[in-house]
Motif scaffolding. Structure first.
Motif, short mmCIF file in Angstrom:
data_model
loop_
_atom_site.label_atom_id
_atom_site.label_comp_id
_atom_site.label_asym_id
_atom_site.label_seq_id
_atom_site.Cartn_x
_atom_site.Cartn_y
_atom_site.Cartn_z
N HIS A 137 -2.70 7.05 -2.79
CA HIS A 137 -2.47 6.48 -3.39
C HIS A 137 -1.37 5.64 -3.03
N HIS A 178 -3.23 9.91 -9.09
CA HIS A 178 -2.57 9.19 -9.41
C HIS A 178 -2.81 8.08 -8.11
N ASN A 181 2.23 4.81 -7.48
CA ASN A 181 3.33 5.08 -7.75
C ASN A 181 4.18 3.64 -7.94
N HIS A 192 5.98 6.04 0.12
CA HIS A 192 4.61 6.57 1.05
C HIS A 192 3.48 5.75 0.85
N ALA A 194 -0.80 7.76 0.93
CA ALA A 194 -1.22 8.74 1.06
C ALA A 194 -2.40 8.76 0.84
N TYR A 233 4.19 15.59 4.76
CA TYR A 233 4.53 14.30 5.18
C TYR A 233 4.68 13.88 6.28
N GLU A 243 2.09 10.61 3.71
CA GLU A 243 1.51 12.16 2.81
C GLU A 243 -0.46 11.87 2.83
FE LIG Z 1 2.53 10.98 -2.77
#
Ligand SMILES: [Fe+2]
Length: 307
Positions: A137, A178, A181, A192, A194, A233, A243
């Motif tokens: 994500h 997710h 975001n 960030h 991920a 992270y 992440e």
């Molecule tokens: Fe995240």
């Protein structure tokens, strides 16, 4: 609407493309499928392209690619976006794996490349490194999280998994809790990105590898309450927050409307909801470090500067 099903690759400007390529190869265990001083394309060891770095003066993320359902004709994208006053163009020879894309700019200013039927890279991995299984994500700030979330849900077939208050949205386009975001803040700043690891043992290996390469962990290990993923992270050489996560909530069947039951869920079943800021704090693990928190502070400062 356009049936987006998966995150493709994120494109970043970088002042030093070769340094980024080396970091993502040696530490993160990705494979460079294209590498020059002006552009690098990085894929997972399973052959999916996940990152593109292009020579620039900032570390901005100007573009993101999204894969659409296999039975969707990309020629129909223009018609689907017309009600939002969004125009499209086409691009060919985009990356080694994407021959053709339909391009538009989303309401927060990020250019989106829609593609289907990507070609997997068969470049040989060098071995070593963290070697995530996928790009899971990406989080952006936007004015406002609510309006950009509405666009992604109405135009691109994303679904709302959770909100924290009315300022932090978790949207899915597949089974993962997710894929995008959106957080209230300046338009189009990347917060960030991920990458998914196989399991908790893989997270432990990643911690040791980051320590070996002297990359400090700036938050975690811990388990998020929203999405319930285990997380760590750190920052890459261009100061992006990365992440690494595992055990994220999965909605395996949309018609059921709840996430696959897990021992750490407090709601039974765990359905999408709006979380209060306090109850959204991680289930366990220490609070974020100052180095993690400066991301939001920088975005707010830039927003103030931009008026
Ligand atoms: Fe995240």
């Amino acid at each position: 609407m356009i049936p987006v099903r998966r995150l493709g690759y994120a494109v970043y400007e970088s002042p030093d493309v070769l340094r980024q390529a080396e970091y993502y190869e040696e530490v993160m265990g990705l494979v460079a499928v294209e590498r020059t001083a002006s552009r690098a394309v990085m894929a997972t060891q399973m052959g999916q392209e996940v990152l593109v770095f292009e020579k620039g003066t900032s570390n901005h993320c100007p573009r993101l690619s999204l894969e659409v359902a296999g039975d969707f004709d990309l020629k129909d994208a223009a018609k689907k976006l017309a009600p939002y006053n969004i125009k499209t163009s086409t691009r060919t020879g985009v990356t080694p794996g994407v021959a053709h894309a339909v391009v538009f700019t989303d309401p927060k200013g990020t250019e989106i490349e829609l593609f289907s039927a990507p070609k997997s890279s068969d470049a040989k991995p060098r071995g070593g490194g963290i070697a995530p299984v996928k790009f899971g994500h990406i989080a952006f700030t936007a004015t406002t999280a609510q309006s950009i979330s509405n666009f992604y849900c109405n135009a691109l077939d994303f679904r709302v998994s959770d909100w924290i208050g009315n300022v932090f949205a978790f949207l899915r386009c597949g089974p993962d809790h997710h894929t995008c975001n959106f957080i209230d803040g300046p338009d189009g700043a990347m917060h960030h990105m991920a990458f998914e690891l196989k399991d908790w043992a893989h997270v432990l290996t990643a911690c040791d590898l980051l320590a070996h390469h002297r990359r400090p962990i700036i938050w975690g290990p811990g388990r998020h309450e929203v999405g319930h993923n285990i997380f760590i992270y750190h920052r890459d050489p261009d100061d992006h927050i990365i992440e690494l996560f595992t055990e994220i909530d999965l909605m395996k069947d949309e018609s059921l409307g709840y996430f696959e039951p897990r021992p750490w869920h407090r709601d039974r079943p765990q359905r999408p909801k709006v979380w209060g800021r306090e109850e959204a704090a991680p289930q366990w693990g220490l609070p974020p470090s100052a180095d993690f928190r400066r991301q939001g502070e920088q975005h707010l400062a830039r927003q103030g500067h931009n008026g």
